[in-house]
Design a protein around this motif. Structure first.
Motif: not given
Length: 168
Positions: A34-58
């Motif tokens: 949706f944001l890509r099609e709307a032309g809005i610059n999107q960044y990702y939240d570090v906490w969400h990314m870290e949480k997902g990677l930590s679960k996999q590594l755990e």
């Protein structure tokens, strides 16, 4: 539901003549599109990314021959925040992020010109057992998780400024 909430919020902001420079969200695929099609610059939240990677590594660190990863969990979590906070571009974020795969092997120079060497002083190690070795199951699993195609693509878009974790 998330996408609909975002649409309504953006419409409200637009109605009040607020212009967006960028937006920080989690990595929800519908939101990305949706944001890509709307032309809005999107960044990702570090906490969400870290949480997902930590679960996999755990999960991986519980596998036989991969327990050594437990020693690196905190450093990897810190590394993702440092990567986001100290980088000025996507390629620099990716270079700093992938440097952790050298760092866990006690290698502190890197082939990527965006981040050619670790910034910390070189130290003599007392515990040689903490380092991972190329070709071991632990390193293979770590490399598989940290350098996956989607992970590297998303690392490049980590937010250097704002986070959504305070809203959770």
């Amino acid at each position: 539901m998330e996408k609909e909430g975002l649409k309504r919020s953006l419409a409200l902001l637009n109605g009040r003549k607020v212009t967006l420079d960028c937006i920080v969200t989690d990595r929800h695929p519908q939101i990305q599109k949706f944001l890509r099609e709307a032309g809005i610059n999107q960044y990702y939240d570090v906490w969400h990314m870290e949480k997902g990677l930590s679960k996999q590594l755990e999960k991986i660190s519980k596998i036989k021959d991969c327990q050594k990863l437990k020693k690196w969990m905190r450093a990897i979590r810190n590394h993702i925040y440092w990567t986001a906070a100290t980088s000025t571009s996507g390629p620099e974020r990716v270079a700093k992020w992938t440097s952790i795969l050298n760092h866990v092997r006690d290698v502190h120079t890197h082939e990527d010109s965006n981040f050619p060497a670790c910034l910390h002083p070189v130290r003599k190690t007392r515990d040689k057992n903490k380092w991972l070795t190329t070709g071991t199951p632990a390193f293979y699993q770590l490399e598989k998780v940290l350098s996956g195609k989607r992970v590297l693509k998303d690392i490049a878009k980590l937010s250097p400024h704002h986070q959504t974790s305070s809203l959770e």
